[in-house]
Structure formats: structure tokens, C-alpha cells
Motif scaffolding. Structure first.
Motif, PDB file in Angstrom:
ATOM      1  N   TRP A 214       0.824  -1.216   0.000  1.00  3.71           N
ATOM      2  CA  TRP A 214       0.000   0.000   0.000  1.00  3.71           C
ATOM      3  C   TRP A 214       0.856   1.263   0.000  1.00  3.71           C
ATOM      4  O   TRP A 214       0.338   2.372   0.054  1.00  3.71           O
ATOM      5  CB  TRP A 214      -0.936   0.012   1.207  1.00  3.71           C
ATOM      6  CG  TRP A 214      -1.888  -1.149   1.248  1.00  3.71           C
ATOM      7  CD1 TRP A 214      -2.290  -1.914   0.200  1.00  3.71           C
ATOM      8  CD2 TRP A 214      -2.537  -1.688   2.406  1.00  3.71           C
ATOM      9  NE1 TRP A 214      -3.159  -2.908   0.632  1.00  3.71           N
ATOM     10  CE2 TRP A 214      -3.330  -2.790   1.980  1.00  3.71           C
ATOM     11  CE3 TRP A 214      -2.538  -1.363   3.760  1.00  3.71           C
ATOM     12  CZ2 TRP A 214      -4.101  -3.540   2.851  1.00  3.71           C
ATOM     13  CZ3 TRP A 214      -3.315  -2.107   4.637  1.00  3.71           C
ATOM     14  CH2 TRP A 214      -4.091  -3.194   4.188  1.00  3.71           C
ATOM     15  N   GLY A 215       2.176   1.085  -0.062  1.00  5.80           N
ATOM     16  CA  GLY A 215       3.070   2.236  -0.165  1.00  5.80           C
ATOM     17  C   GLY A 215       3.824   2.616   1.082  1.00  5.80           C
ATOM     18  O   GLY A 215       4.432   3.685   1.137  1.00  5.80           O
ATOM     19  N   ALA A 216       3.814   1.759   2.108  1.00  2.00           N
ATOM     20  CA  ALA A 216       4.510   2.092   3.358  1.00  2.00           C
ATOM     21  C   ALA A 216       5.377   0.925   3.834  1.00  2.00           C
ATOM     22  O   ALA A 216       5.084   0.290   4.848  1.00  2.00           O
ATOM     23  CB  ALA A 216       3.496   2.475   4.444  1.00  2.00           C
ATOM     24  N   PRO A 217       6.464   0.626   3.119  1.00  2.67           N
ATOM     25  CA  PRO A 217       7.349  -0.467   3.539  1.00  2.67           C
ATOM     26  C   PRO A 217       8.118  -0.114   4.809  1.00  2.67           C
ATOM     27  O   PRO A 217       8.366   1.060   5.087  1.00  2.67           O
ATOM     28  CB  PRO A 217       8.301  -0.617   2.351  1.00  2.67           C
ATOM     29  CG  PRO A 217       8.346   0.754   1.747  1.00  2.67           C
ATOM     30  CD  PRO A 217       6.952   1.297   1.902  1.00  2.67           C
ATOM     31  N   THR A 218       8.475  -1.120   5.564  1.00  2.00           N
ATOM     32  CA  THR A 218       9.253  -0.920   6.785  1.00  2.00           C
ATOM     33  C   THR A 218      10.435  -1.875   6.813  1.00  2.00           C
ATOM     34  O   THR A 218      10.431  -2.901   6.139  1.00  2.00           O
ATOM     35  CB  THR A 218       8.387  -1.150   8.045  1.00  2.00           C
ATOM     36  OG1 THR A 218       7.735  -2.428   7.934  1.00  2.00           O
ATOM     37  CG2 THR A 218       7.342  -0.059   8.212  1.00  2.00           C
ATOM     38  N   PHE A 219      11.426  -1.526   7.603  1.00  2.00           N
ATOM     39  CA  PHE A 219      12.593  -2.378   7.735  1.00  2.00           C
ATOM     40  C   PHE A 219      13.212  -2.166   9.109  1.00  2.00           C
ATOM     41  O   PHE A 219      12.922  -1.189   9.801  1.00  2.00           O
ATOM     42  CB  PHE A 219      13.628  -2.079   6.643  1.00  2.00           C
ATOM     43  CG  PHE A 219      14.165  -0.671   6.659  1.00  2.00           C
ATOM     44  CD1 PHE A 219      15.280  -0.328   7.418  1.00  2.00           C
ATOM     45  CD2 PHE A 219      13.556   0.319   5.905  1.00  2.00           C
ATOM     46  CE1 PHE A 219      15.773   0.975   7.432  1.00  2.00           C
ATOM     47  CE2 PHE A 219      14.045   1.621   5.911  1.00  2.00           C
ATOM     48  CZ  PHE A 219      15.155   1.953   6.683  1.00  2.00           C
ATOM     49  N   ASP A 220      14.047  -3.122   9.518  1.00  2.00           N
ATOM     50  CA  ASP A 220      14.847  -2.992  10.732  1.00  2.00           C
ATOM     51  C   ASP A 220      16.286  -2.745  10.315  1.00  2.00           C
ATOM     52  O   ASP A 220      16.706  -3.150   9.222  1.00  2.00           O
ATOM     53  CB  ASP A 220      14.774  -4.259  11.590  1.00  2.00           C
ATOM     54  CG  ASP A 220      13.427  -4.404  12.293  1.00  2.00           C
ATOM     55  OD1 ASP A 220      12.710  -3.399  12.417  1.00  2.00           O
ATOM     56  OD2 ASP A 220      13.103  -5.541  12.707  1.00  2.00           O
ATOM     57  N   ALA A 221      17.057  -2.087  11.183  1.00  2.00           N
ATOM     58  CA  ALA A 221      18.432  -1.751  10.823  1.00  2.00           C
ATOM     59  C   ALA A 221      19.333  -1.771  12.042  1.00  2.00           C
ATOM     60  O   ALA A 221      18.877  -1.631  13.186  1.00  2.00           O
ATOM     61  CB  ALA A 221      18.481  -0.375  10.172  1.00  2.00           C
ATOM     62  N   TRP A 222      20.612  -1.962  11.781  1.00  2.80           N
ATOM     63  CA  TRP A 222      21.638  -1.788  12.810  1.00  2.80           C
ATOM     64  C   TRP A 222      22.229  -0.391  12.632  1.00  2.80           C
ATOM     65  O   TRP A 222      22.590  -0.004  11.514  1.00  2.80           O
ATOM     66  CB  TRP A 222      22.749  -2.831  12.675  1.00  2.80           C
ATOM     67  CG  TRP A 222      22.377  -4.185  13.202  1.00  2.80           C
ATOM     68  CD1 TRP A 222      22.055  -5.296  12.467  1.00  2.80           C
ATOM     69  CD2 TRP A 222      22.308  -4.578  14.575  1.00  2.80           C
ATOM     70  NE1 TRP A 222      21.780  -6.348  13.303  1.00  2.80           N
ATOM     71  CE2 TRP A 222      21.923  -5.941  14.606  1.00  2.80           C
ATOM     72  CE3 TRP A 222      22.525  -3.912  15.787  1.00  2.80           C
ATOM     73  CZ2 TRP A 222      21.758  -6.652  15.785  1.00  2.80           C
ATOM     74  CZ3 TRP A 222      22.357  -4.614  16.964  1.00  2.80           C
ATOM     75  CH2 TRP A 222      21.976  -5.963  16.970  1.00  2.80           C
TER      76      TRP A 222
END
Length: 340
Positions: A214-222
Motif C-alpha cells: 500500500w506504499g509504506a514499507p518498513t525495515f529494521d536496521a543496525w
């Protein structure tokens, strides 16, 4: 017989040299990192590098003493990194974007996970919620300024539901579990182990894989403090390399890991997730290789942070959006790790 021994001498010499090389490599980290110490914040997210953490692989590669500190939310990690109590931390894209917007002295060194089904909005059985519109007037728990908070707001926007029409409660994952068991909340957008617990008496209404579409990707990061990275680039490179190797191992052999395996036992020990759920949770996210990291950190991550910040500003979670987020993303360590 003497001729046979003489013929074998070159082979024996090569074998001895190989063993010596391995010994030198194994001890190299300990030599340059002896006496050094670092505080690293991790969260109970199910991901392949938990195996390396359980095995002490980071310590072996660097020779440093690592104090692993468990945190319940990215917002708490950001606070600890900002204060200097933590040098390296695991955070989601939403708290990372908020921290960068505040111009905290941090930089992203690795994409830990491209989030999909590993985070989900679950509605409690008996809450009367059968569709998205049924959320109006209901109590939804979520850790504020987290990836799930961002995904929840994006989902509500997609459904045309003003955030003011629902009761959004700021609860940490362990608090969500307790509130769910008491029947104090109707829904929760969260990750494991809380996700697995609420799913036992609820159903998934949507997840972050759908919200990404829907246009709102998320991710985790170091992330790392910039002053620490500048002072100790060798340690940061070693950290990135070990993590990348853990992801590569999962990509190559993860399909063979099962409940009862040593891999799942180690992940479960550090996350409190059920071993029966781990395969599905790992499959619910993407774990980029070191070569893929370089491409992501060179452009896509900067763009994602800008887009996330714009959304957070729209939701009045941050006051402004920076003209450029590149200073908060550094692909150099992934590049160096891949070259070693």
C-alpha cells in the motif's frame, strides 16, 4: 619408504601452513581487539543473526568483550544510543527516521530485515472486529514511534479511517501481552514474541507485507554512533561481516532448519519465540546479503527514511523533514565486509 615420505613432505608442509593460517586468522580478532569493550542493544526480533549472537561469533571475530543489552522497542534503543550508553543498536525504520530527523549522531550500517508478515495487526476474538471499519472506536495497542506504529497509521490511512476515530494506546510488547490477556485491548500491531501470544486468541487483520504494497514499507536496521564508528572502524566492519554471514547461511540453508534444531533453539533462547513459529517468522522478512546491502544503503534506504519522515510529519510525530538523509546511512562498512 623413504621416497614415499619425501614425496609427502610438500603435502605435509602445505597442511601445516594451512593449519597455521587458520590459527592466525582465528586469533587475529583477539589480538587487535584485546581489552576493548562495547555495549550493543538487541531486540527480541526473530532473525538469523541471533544464532551468531548465541554462538559468540561477534566476540570471536573481533576479540572484543560485548555487553548485549535487551530492549523492548526501537524508541528505547534510540534514547540509549543518544545518551552514549549504547554504541550499536537494533532499531526499526520509523524510530530511525525520527532519530535522523532530530539529527542525532548516528548512521545506519546494515539493513537487518525487510519486514513482511513478521509484524501484524491482530484483533482479539470476541472484540466484534470483522473488518477494518470495525476498528472505529476500538482500543489498539502499539509501541509508539515503532515500525508497527508507522504501519498501523499507514493502514488506517489506506482504509480511510482517521486515527482520531480509534483509541491508539502506547504499550511496549510485554505490556501488550499483559493487556491482551486481561482483555483491556481489542487489537494490537506488534512483533514476536508478543505477536505469537496474541495470535493464540485472535486473528490477523493485516500485516506489514500488505501495508508495504500500500506504499509504506518498513525495515529494521543496525545503527552505530558516529563517534564510535570513526574511532573503531575495524570493529564495525567485523560486526557487519558476521551479521552478513549469518544472513547468507540462512539464505543457503534456512529451509533445512526445523523445530528442535540447534539453530531454532538458539533463536528461541534469545527471543522467547516458540520454535514451532520460527520458520514462519523468518520467512516473514527478507535478510539482504552483504552485496545487496551495498545497493540498499547507497540509495533505497535514504529514500525510505525520507518517505517515512514525511509520513511521520504528516501524522505530527516529527516537526520537520530533512533535505537529505544520506548523512545517516553509511554503506562503507558493508562494502568493506564484502571485500574481506
Amino acid at each position: 619408504m623413504l621416497n614415499n615420505i619425501l614425496k609427502r613432505l610438500p603435502l605435509l608442509a602445505a597442511a601445516v601452513a594451512a593449519v597455521a593460517a587458520v590459527a592466525i586468522t582465528a586469533s587475529a580478532g583477539a589480538a587487535w581487539g584485546a581489552g576493548q569493550e562495547v555495549n550493543i542493544a538487541y531486540q527480541t526480533v526473530v532473525e538469523p543473526a541471533k544464532i551468531a549472537q548465541a554462538d559468540g561469533a561477534y566476540e570471536k571475530a573481533s576479540g572484543w568483550k560485548i555487553n548485549w543489552k535487551k530492549f523492548d522497542s526501537g524508541a528505547d534503543v534510540i534514547t540509549a544510543v543518544a545518551s552514549g550508553d549504547i554504541q550499536i543498536g537494533y532499531v526499526g525504520s520509523s524510530p530511525l527516521a525520527a532519530a535522523a530527523t532530530r539529527e542525532l549522531p548516528i548512521e545506519t550500517i546494515l539493513i537487518a530485515a525487510q519486514i513482511g508478515q513478521a509484524e501484524a495487526l491482530v484483533v482479539r476474538n470476541g472484540s466484534g472486529i470483522a473488518s477494518a471499519q470495525d476498528l472505529i472506536g476500538k482500543k489498539i495497542a502499539v509501541p509508539f514511534v515503532s515500525t508497527t506504529h508507522y504501519s498501523l497509521l499507514a493502514a488506517l490511512k489506506h482504509w480511510g479511517i482517521p486515527a482520531s476515530k480509534v483509541q491508539i494506546l502506547n504499550l511496549r510488547p510485554q505490556e501488550i501481552t499483559a493487556a491482551w490477556q486481561r482483555g483491556d485491548i481489542d487489537a494490537a500491531y506488534v512483533w514476536d514474541p508478543a505477536l505469537g501470544k496474541v495470535k493464540e486468541s485472535g486473528k490477523v487483520l493485516t500485516n506489514s507485507a500488505e501495508v508495504a504494497k500500500w506504499g509504506a514499507p518498513t525495515f529494521d536496521a543496525w545503527i552505530v554512533r558516529k563517534d564510535f564508528a570513526q574511532k573503531h572502524p575495524d570493529f564495525v566492519t567485523a560486526f557487519v561481516k558476521v551479521t552478513g554471514q549469518a544472513y547468507a547461511d540462512y539464505r543457503a540453508h534456512g529451509a533445512e532448519w526445523k523445530a528442535g534444531s540447534t539453530q531454532f533453539e538458539k533463536i528461541a533462547r534469545l527471543t522467547a519465540a516458540k520454535q514451532s513459529d520460527i520458520a514462519e517468522l523468518l520467512a516473514g522478512s527478507g535478510f539482504p546479503t552483504l552485496s545487496e546491502q551495498q545497493q540498499l544503503l547507497s540509495g533505497a534506504t535514504v529514500q525510505a527514511l525520507a518517505a517515512t519522515s514525511s509520513f511521520l510529519q504528516e501524522q505530527k510525530k516529527v516537526e520537520r523533514v530533512l533535505p537529505d538523509y544520506q548523512p545517516y546511512v553509511n554503506p562503507a562498512f558493508a562494502k568493506q565486509a564484502a571485500a574481506q
